[in-house]
Scaffold this motif. Structure first.
Motif, PDB file in Angstrom:
ATOM      1  N   PRO A 177       0.809  -1.230   0.000  1.00  0.00           N
ATOM      2  CA  PRO A 177       0.000   0.000   0.000  1.00  0.00           C
ATOM      3  C   PRO A 177       0.837   1.272   0.000  1.00  0.00           C
ATOM      4  O   PRO A 177       0.548   2.205  -0.766  1.00  0.00           O
ATOM      5  CB  PRO A 177      -0.828  -0.133   1.296  1.00  0.00           C
ATOM      6  N   ALA A 178       1.855   1.334   0.842  1.00  0.00           N
ATOM      7  CA  ALA A 178       2.664   2.555   0.918  1.00  0.00           C
ATOM      8  C   ALA A 178       3.333   2.847  -0.421  1.00  0.00           C
ATOM      9  O   ALA A 178       3.369   4.001  -0.873  1.00  0.00           O
ATOM     10  CB  ALA A 178       3.713   2.425   2.024  1.00  0.00           C
ATOM     11  N   ARG A 179       3.869   1.822  -1.059  1.00  0.00           N
ATOM     12  CA  ARG A 179       4.533   2.031  -2.349  1.00  0.00           C
ATOM     13  C   ARG A 179       3.531   2.444  -3.411  1.00  0.00           C
ATOM     14  O   ARG A 179       3.824   3.311  -4.254  1.00  0.00           O
ATOM     15  CB  ARG A 179       5.273   0.764  -2.773  1.00  0.00           C
ATOM     16  N   ASP A 180       2.329   1.857  -3.427  1.00  0.00           N
ATOM     17  CA  ASP A 180       1.320   2.240  -4.410  1.00  0.00           C
ATOM     18  C   ASP A 180       0.969   3.721  -4.289  1.00  0.00           C
ATOM     19  O   ASP A 180       0.826   4.431  -5.296  1.00  0.00           O
ATOM     20  CB  ASP A 180       0.065   1.384  -4.240  1.00  0.00           C
ATOM     21  N   TYR A 181       0.820   4.204  -3.060  1.00  0.00           N
ATOM     22  CA  TYR A 181       0.509   5.626  -2.865  1.00  0.00           C
ATOM     23  C   TYR A 181       1.695   6.507  -3.248  1.00  0.00           C
ATOM     24  O   TYR A 181       1.512   7.609  -3.787  1.00  0.00           O
ATOM     25  CB  TYR A 181       0.093   5.890  -1.416  1.00  0.00           C
ATOM     26  N   ASP A 182       2.909   6.050  -2.964  1.00  0.00           N
ATOM     27  CA  ASP A 182       4.088   6.810  -3.388  1.00  0.00           C
ATOM     28  C   ASP A 182       4.095   7.014  -4.900  1.00  0.00           C
ATOM     29  O   ASP A 182       4.327   8.128  -5.399  1.00  0.00           O
ATOM     30  CB  ASP A 182       5.371   6.076  -2.975  1.00  0.00           C
ATOM     31  N   GLY A 199     -10.687  20.257  -7.895  1.00  0.00           N
ATOM     32  CA  GLY A 199     -10.771  19.290  -6.802  1.00  0.00           C
ATOM     33  C   GLY A 199      -9.448  18.647  -6.442  1.00  0.00           C
ATOM     34  O   GLY A 199      -9.402  17.761  -5.580  1.00  0.00           O
ATOM     35  N   LEU A 200      -8.353  19.085  -7.087  1.00  0.00           N
ATOM     36  CA  LEU A 200      -7.060  18.448  -6.870  1.00  0.00           C
ATOM     37  C   LEU A 200      -6.527  18.608  -5.444  1.00  0.00           C
ATOM     38  O   LEU A 200      -6.025  17.635  -4.874  1.00  0.00           O
ATOM     39  CB  LEU A 200      -6.047  18.974  -7.877  1.00  0.00           C
ATOM     40  N   PRO A 201      -6.585  19.791  -4.816  1.00  0.00           N
ATOM     41  CA  PRO A 201      -6.022  19.924  -3.455  1.00  0.00           C
ATOM     42  C   PRO A 201      -6.608  18.927  -2.462  1.00  0.00           C
ATOM     43  O   PRO A 201      -5.878  18.297  -1.696  1.00  0.00           O
ATOM     44  CB  PRO A 201      -6.348  21.373  -3.079  1.00  0.00           C
ATOM     45  N   ALA A 202      -7.919  18.776  -2.470  1.00  0.00           N
ATOM     46  CA  ALA A 202      -8.543  17.835  -1.533  1.00  0.00           C
ATOM     47  C   ALA A 202      -8.162  16.394  -1.868  1.00  0.00           C
ATOM     48  O   ALA A 202      -7.957  15.569  -0.971  1.00  0.00           O
ATOM     49  CB  ALA A 202     -10.061  17.997  -1.556  1.00  0.00           C
ATOM     50  N   LEU A 203      -8.053  16.070  -3.155  1.00  0.00           N
ATOM     51  CA  LEU A 203      -7.656  14.718  -3.554  1.00  0.00           C
ATOM     52  C   LEU A 203      -6.224  14.438  -3.122  1.00  0.00           C
ATOM     53  O   LEU A 203      -5.920  13.356  -2.594  1.00  0.00           O
ATOM     54  CB  LEU A 203      -7.786  14.564  -5.066  1.00  0.00           C
ATOM     55  N   TYR A 204      -5.359  15.408  -3.335  1.00  0.00           N
ATOM     56  CA  TYR A 204      -3.961  15.234  -2.950  1.00  0.00           C
ATOM     57  C   TYR A 204      -3.848  15.028  -1.440  1.00  0.00           C
ATOM     58  O   TYR A 204      -3.094  14.167  -0.972  1.00  0.00           O
ATOM     59  CB  TYR A 204      -3.149  16.455  -3.385  1.00  0.00           C
ATOM     60  N   GLN A 205      -4.596  15.807  -0.681  1.00  0.00           N
ATOM     61  CA  GLN A 205      -4.566  15.664   0.774  1.00  0.00           C
ATOM     62  C   GLN A 205      -5.077  14.298   1.197  1.00  0.00           C
ATOM     63  O   GLN A 205      -4.521  13.665   2.112  1.00  0.00           O
ATOM     64  CB  GLN A 205      -5.399  16.768   1.419  1.00  0.00           C
ATOM     65  N   LEU A 206      -6.123  13.809   0.532  1.00  0.00           N
ATOM     66  CA  LEU A 206      -6.655  12.480   0.857  1.00  0.00           C
ATOM     67  C   LEU A 206      -5.620  11.399   0.567  1.00  0.00           C
ATOM     68  O   LEU A 206      -5.418  10.484   1.391  1.00  0.00           O
ATOM     69  CB  LEU A 206      -7.918  12.226   0.039  1.00  0.00           C
ATOM     70  N   LEU A 207      -4.964  11.487  -0.577  1.00  0.00           N
ATOM     71  CA  LEU A 207      -3.949  10.486  -0.916  1.00  0.00           C
ATOM     72  C   LEU A 207      -2.779  10.532   0.062  1.00  0.00           C
ATOM     73  O   LEU A 207      -2.241   9.480   0.451  1.00  0.00           O
ATOM     74  CB  LEU A 207      -3.451  10.719  -2.340  1.00  0.00           C
ATOM     75  N   GLU A 208      -2.370  11.719   0.470  1.00  0.00           N
ATOM     76  CA  GLU A 208      -1.283  11.824   1.438  1.00  0.00           C
ATOM     77  C   GLU A 208      -1.681  11.236   2.786  1.00  0.00           C
ATOM     78  O   GLU A 208      -0.869  10.585   3.449  1.00  0.00           O
ATOM     79  CB  GLU A 208      -0.866  13.285   1.601  1.00  0.00           C
ATOM     80  N   THR A 209      -2.925  11.464   3.183  1.00  0.00           N
ATOM     81  CA  THR A 209      -3.407  10.889   4.445  1.00  0.00           C
ATOM     82  C   THR A 209      -3.389   9.371   4.385  1.00  0.00           C
ATOM     83  O   THR A 209      -2.972   8.692   5.341  1.00  0.00           O
ATOM     84  CB  THR A 209      -4.829  11.389   4.752  1.00  0.00           C
ATOM     85  N   GLN A 210      -3.832   8.814   3.262  1.00  0.00           N
ATOM     86  CA  GLN A 210      -3.834   7.360   3.097  1.00  0.00           C
ATOM     87  C   GLN A 210      -2.405   6.827   3.074  1.00  0.00           C
ATOM     88  O   GLN A 210      -2.117   5.761   3.637  1.00  0.00           O
ATOM     89  CB  GLN A 210      -4.562   6.988   1.801  1.00  0.00           C
ATOM     90  N   ARG A 211      -1.510   7.552   2.434  1.00  0.00           N
ATOM     91  CA  ARG A 211      -0.120   7.103   2.397  1.00  0.00           C
ATOM     92  C   ARG A 211       0.499   7.139   3.795  1.00  0.00           C
ATOM     93  O   ARG A 211       1.227   6.219   4.173  1.00  0.00           O
ATOM     94  CB  ARG A 211       0.703   7.976   1.452  1.00  0.00           C
ATOM     95  N   ASP A 212       0.225   8.187   4.545  1.00  0.00           N
ATOM     96  CA  ASP A 212       0.758   8.272   5.906  1.00  0.00           C
ATOM     97  C   ASP A 212       0.287   7.098   6.748  1.00  0.00           C
ATOM     98  O   ASP A 212       1.069   6.518   7.519  1.00  0.00           O
ATOM     99  CB  ASP A 212       0.335   9.592   6.557  1.00  0.00           C
TER     100      ASP A 212
END
Length: 462
Positions: free
Chosen positions: A239-244, A264-277
């Motif tokens: 999972p971590a590598r997929d999000y990277d 809608g990109l800022p919110a999407l980017y924040q969501l992906l970063e949260t999932q990666r974290d």
């Protein structure tokens, strides 16, 4: 006290040298204790060996890996210039005094004073009894921390002989890969950059791949036990590598979308970063667990026993015939599986083929020193080119699935973000279908008769 003299040889005429003055820029004069110690050292490493600043900027502009401090050395520096009685500058100098290492003196000659500085070096050597340094400061500091320049190689580059026992060769490969895991652990846990996880993950894959090919090398129970540990470790990194990968590719993907979908990109980017974290937190928690530590040490002990010549528990068959047979069998399997794929084949068949290609590539890279470079490199290049299309298909499928799952699980996202995700899924699906359409051409290129003849000449000797 050591005074390395860094730069080309400097010159100075005797009459001007004896009248020279030292003009110091900085706080305080040169310490008296810095001069004339017996056994002092002058280093004559050419300063031209340093990387030009423009080249360094070009190198780091698109760099992927972060620069990480591996050692430090506290010092104080005194800068100045040497002038003659007429006020002409002969050279500039820097005196660096270290707290845990001998001092060093660096001289930088004026471009127009090459002749005038010759006696300066002579005087430093004869009158102050300085000697050319033989020890590089960087290497000395790194050695004190157990490191050396260019000592990290994630890809095994070991040298083999044809008759070397295959058990010994495999054990050496696994030991190198295990060291790669240990090297990258801290970078993953500290989140230095994504390449630490990438190298860690590739080392796991290589180790698993070699275990799969080594059924006739080590005892079955030993192989199965450690293969299960590597499988769990690989699953934890997914999972971590997929999000990277997704976050690295997202800016480029967005440039291919209509500007109306960018809101809608800022919110999407924040969501992906949260999932990666969250994925990194789970991975780091696993790396701290007993299962990982015990599995790591158990495998290390197994490799130590395998390399003990008095035990001889692993296969002693000669390496090259074994490697030839394994590589040739993998290649033939890829040709059969690839030829069976058409536009109606399920995605799983392409994923299986991609994994088979990775196994082939790892085996070719593991034992590349057994083959002539001019023969092996074209075969490796053809394989890598074919892998690119398979990787494109798989990456887009994962990204499409990931976006679908996130949009389903987070229905409370702003409508503009959901619209962006929908447009992105559609675009990714189009790219995946285009890559799927290109598969037949790429496979035909990889499997053409000339390529088959090249692989046969290399590996069909078993």
């Amino acid at each position: 006290t050591i005074f390395p003299l860094i730069g080309a040889r400097f010159t100075c005429t005797s009459n001007t040298f004896m009248k020279m003055l030292i003009r110091v820029r900085g706080s305080g004069p040169i310490p008296r204790s810095a001069g004339g110690a017996a056994g002092a050292i002058i280093e004559t490493t050419p300063s031209a060996g340093l990387m030009p600043w423009a080249a360094w900027n070009a190198l780091t502009a698109d760099a992927v890996r972060a620069l990480v401090a591996v050692a430090s050395l506290d010092y104080r520096a005194l800068d100045g210039q040497i002038i003659d009685a007429t006020g002409e500058t002969l050279a500039w100098f820097r005196l660096e005094e270290y707290y845990t290492a001998p001092a060093r003196l660096a001289l930088f000659p004026h471009p127009c004073q090459s002749k005038a500085c010759d006696k300066l070096v002579y005087w430093l050597e004869k009158k102050l009894r300085l000697q050319a340094a033989r020890e590089d400061l960087l290497r000395a500091v790194l050695a004190a921390h157990g490191r050396a320049p260019n000592d990290y190689h994630p890809k095994p580059e070991l040298q083999w002989t044809s008759q070397m026992p295959v058990g010994e060769a495999c054990a050496l490969l696994w030991r190198h890969l295990l060291a790669t895991l240990r090297f990258n652990e801290a970078g993953i846990q500290q989140r230095v950059d994504s390449e630490f996880l990438h190298d860690f993950r590739i080392a796991v894959r290589r180790a698993r791949s070699l275990l799969g090919q080594a059924k006739d090398v080590l005892p079955a129970d030993t192989r199965q036990h450690h293969a299960a540990w590597f499988a769990r470790l690989g699953q934890m990194t997914n999972p971590a590598r997929d999000y990277d990968v997704y976050l690295a590719q997202l800016p480029q993907l967005m440039t291919e979308l209509a500007p109306t979908l960018h809101a809608g990109l800022p919110a999407l980017y924040q969501l992906l970063e949260t999932q990666r974290d969250a994925a990194y937190e789970r991975l780091c928690a696993y790396l701290a667990q007993t299962d990982y530590r015990e599995g790591w040490h158990a495998w290390e002990q197994e490799l130590t026993r395998a390399l003990d010549p008095t035990r001889g528990e692993w296969s002693d068959q000669p390496l090259k015939p074994w490697a030839d047979a394994k590589i040739w069998r993998l290649y033939r399997s890829i040709l059969r599986e690839g030829a069976a794929i058409d536009e109606h084949s399920p995605p799983e068949s392409l994923h299986t083929l991609r994994k088979r290609c990775k196994k082939l590539r790892y085996m070719m890279e593991f034992f590349q020193s057994l083959y002539r470079e001019r023969d092996l490199n074209p075969a490796l290049k053809a394989l890598k080119n074919f892998q690119n299309i398979l990787g494109e298909i798989q990456d887009r499928a994962i990204q499409e699935q990931m976006l679908h799952q996130l949009s389903t699980a987070h229905t409370d996202l702003p409508a503009v973000t959901l619209l962006t995700m929908g447009g992105l899924m559609q675009h990714i699906a189009q790219r995946r279908e285009q890559a799927r359409a290109d598969f037949q051409y790429c496979f035909a290129t990889f499997s053409q008769p000339a390529q088959q003849a090249r692989f046969a000449r290399l590996f069909a000797n078993a």
